[in-house]
Design an enzyme around this catalytic site. Structure first.
Site, PDB file in Angstrom:
ATOM      1  N   SER A   1     -11.437  -1.314  -0.767  1.00  0.00           N
ATOM      2  CA  SER A   1     -10.185  -1.407   0.001  1.00  0.00           C
ATOM      3  C   SER A   1     -10.395  -2.028   1.377  1.00  0.00           C
ATOM      4  CB  SER A   1      -9.548  -0.030   0.143  1.00  0.00           C
ATOM      5  OG  SER A   1      -8.817   0.313  -0.994  1.00  0.00           O
TER       6      SER A   1
ATOM      7  N   TYR B   1      -6.359 -10.640 -12.100  1.00  0.00           N
ATOM      8  CA  TYR B   1      -5.463 -11.772 -12.346  1.00  0.00           C
ATOM      9  C   TYR B   1      -6.060 -13.041 -11.744  1.00  0.00           C
ATOM     10  CZ  TYR B   1      -1.804  -8.390 -13.584  1.00  0.00           C
ATOM     11  OH  TYR B   1      -1.072  -7.392 -14.181  1.00  0.00           O
TER      12      TYR B   1
ATOM     13  N   ASP C   1      10.483   0.857   0.130  1.00  0.00           N
ATOM     14  CA  ASP C   1       9.588   1.773  -0.578  1.00  0.00           C
ATOM     15  C   ASP C   1       9.880   1.621  -2.069  1.00  0.00           C
ATOM     16  OD1 ASP C   1       8.252   3.837  -1.807  1.00  0.00           O
ATOM     17  OD2 ASP C   1       8.893   5.381  -0.390  1.00  0.00           O
TER      18      ASP C   1
ATOM     19  N   ALA D   1      -6.793  -7.277  -9.166  1.00  0.00           N
ATOM     20  CA  ALA D   1      -7.957  -8.121  -8.877  1.00  0.00           C
ATOM     21  C   ALA D   1      -8.293  -9.057 -10.030  1.00  0.00           C
ATOM     22  CB  ALA D   1      -9.165  -7.243  -8.543  1.00  0.00           C
TER      23      ALA D   1
ATOM     24  N   HIS E   1      -3.654   5.815   3.364  1.00  0.00           N
ATOM     25  CA  HIS E   1      -4.434   4.642   2.977  1.00  0.00           C
ATOM     26  C   HIS E   1      -3.868   3.373   3.598  1.00  0.00           C
ATOM     27  CE1 HIS E   1      -6.105   1.653   0.013  1.00  0.00           C
ATOM     28  NE2 HIS E   1      -7.162   2.431   0.180  1.00  0.00           N
TER      29      HIS E   1
ATOM     30  N   ASP F   1       0.844  -1.187   0.000  1.00  0.00           N
ATOM     31  CA  ASP F   1       0.000   0.000   0.000  1.00  0.00           C
ATOM     32  C   ASP F   1       0.885   1.245   0.000  1.00  0.00           C
ATOM     33  OD1 ASP F   1      -2.341   1.832   0.803  1.00  0.00           O
ATOM     34  OD2 ASP F   1      -3.284  -0.146   0.830  1.00  0.00           O
TER      35      ASP F   1
END
Length: 400
Positions: A249, A199, A78, A197, A94, A59
């Site tokens: 989410s 895949y 990162d 999503a 988020h 995220d």
């Protein structure tokens, strides 16, 4: 491809009062909203709490000192590499919310935070270099994650599958790691395909509202496997305190927490068995399946119970027992190739040659038949009119 975080924070009435009483809430007692009853978390957590399970949250970063996640977070690399750091408004908003939602379901799980997006709503244009998502998946696989949670996605506008991402997902599947992703929030706009999503290795999670029906924003797609609460889910803020969040989410994060509970009950579950248990124990819609909510809203309590005795699923990683390079095992030479069928190729070349000759002939005729013009402008030669005699006007030409 535009890559976006799937889920938008929405402040609710009375939020200030909520923040006053929850600012110091420990990680094991994150503020409860309606998902507790909807998922049957009280019963599920009496059986398992996620102890010993690491959930990789790919995220925007996680503020690991927030009371909702304190002591439960390891910060990885990162991969978004935009120069931002903790404390920036676009760092960890988020991701902190999603980590708190995972721990709300599985309070004794551990979070591995890997930053692969920032907190912008969407990102336009293509990024150069390797996919941050793929790099995050690979890192999670190599550093002990038992669940990978991705509350993010983007649309496919004529784009082929990202090879880096599909390769990384294949590694996760081979290692027996379930991958969860949010289905998308575009039902009210384009209802576009969202990746990761979409895949096939991924368990895609749609969002429900209170009562179990689909949230109006939740993307409707046949890749949806299950659904989970996604409206007004009270989640941690990167600046401290809590706020309600809506989107697919939090639905994906709550599902990831449920999978952590299942794995803490049975460490031997394969990704295929995790999918089978989630879909079998969910609250099925009419007809058993619907692209709106997949096999329905998950039931954490039932899923944890079923995890102790999972169904036998044939789809599982299997070790290859043949030669490393199987060429030649069927009796053919490693360097033999099928002969090229040249019949149609010859016909094609012949036709092209005839066409070229015809074109050259036409050009030559045009050159030879071109009329020559005298200096005074009167046509002469075989193609021109007869010459005028002295004192005789030339024949009239075409009107100008």
């Amino acid at each position: 491809m535009r890559v976006r975080r799937i889920g938008s924070a929405a402040a609710a009435a009375g939020l200030g009062a909520l923040l006053c009483v929850t600012a110091a809430t420990p990680a094991s007692a994150t503020p409860r909203s309606w998902e507790y009853r909807a998922l049957g978390l009280a019963a599920a957590q009496r059986t398992a709490q996620g102890a010993g399970i690491t959930v990789a949250v790919l995220d925007s970063g996680v503020m690991k000192d927030h009371p909702a996640v304190a002591g439960r977070v390891t910060t990885g690399p990162d991969y978004f590499k935009d120069g931002l750091h903790p404390g920036d408004s676009r760092w960890g908003g988020h991701g902190t919310a999603m980590a708190s939602d995972v721990l709300k379901v599985a309070p004794k799980a551990h979070i591995l935070s890997v930053r692969v997006i920032d907190d912008k709503k969407e990102h336009s244009g293509l990024r150069h270099g390797p996919s941050p998502v793929a790099e995050g998946i690979n890192y999670a696989v190599e550093h002990g994650a038992q669940v990978i949670s991705m509350s993010l996605g983007g649309e496919l506008f004529g784009r082929e599958f990202n090879e880096d991402e599909t390769d990384a997902l294949a590694r996760a599947t081979q290692k027996g790691i379930p991958v969860i992703a949010s289905a998308g929030n575009d039902a009210e706009v384009f209802n576009e395909t969202s990746f990761p999503a979409g895949y096939p290795e991924v368990i895609a999670v749609a969002a429900t509202q209170q009562g179990g029906s689909r949230a109006t924003f939740s993307t409707v797609r046949t890749y949806n496997a299950v659904a989970a609460p996604g409206v007004g889910i009270v989640s941690a803020k990167n600046t401290g305190g809590y706020e309600p969040v809506s989107g697919t989410s939090p639905a994906a994060a709550l599902t990831s927490g449920t999978v952590a509970l299942m794995l803490s009950r049975n460490h031997q579950l394969t990704p295929a068995q995790v999918r089978a248990v989630l879909t079998k124990t969910a609250h099925h819609p009419s007809g058993g399946y619907s692209p709106l909510v997949g096999y329905g809203q998950i039931n954490a309590a039932a899923a944890v119970r079923a995890a102790a005795h999972p169904p036998t699923v044939a789809a599982a990683p299997a070790k290859f027992h043949g030669n490393e390079h199987p060429a030649g095992q069927d009796g053919t030479s490693k360097t033999t190739h099928p002969s090229l069928e040249t019949g149609m190729t010859t016909v094609g070349y012949s036709a092209a040659g005839v066409g070229l000759v015809m074109v050259l002939g036409a050009v030559l005729i045009g050159v030879l038949g071109r009329r020559r013009t005298r200096a005074d402008g009167a046509p002469t030669g075989p193609a021109g009119p007869p010459p005028a005699f002295p004192g005789q006007a030339p024949p009239p030409g075409p009107l100008r």
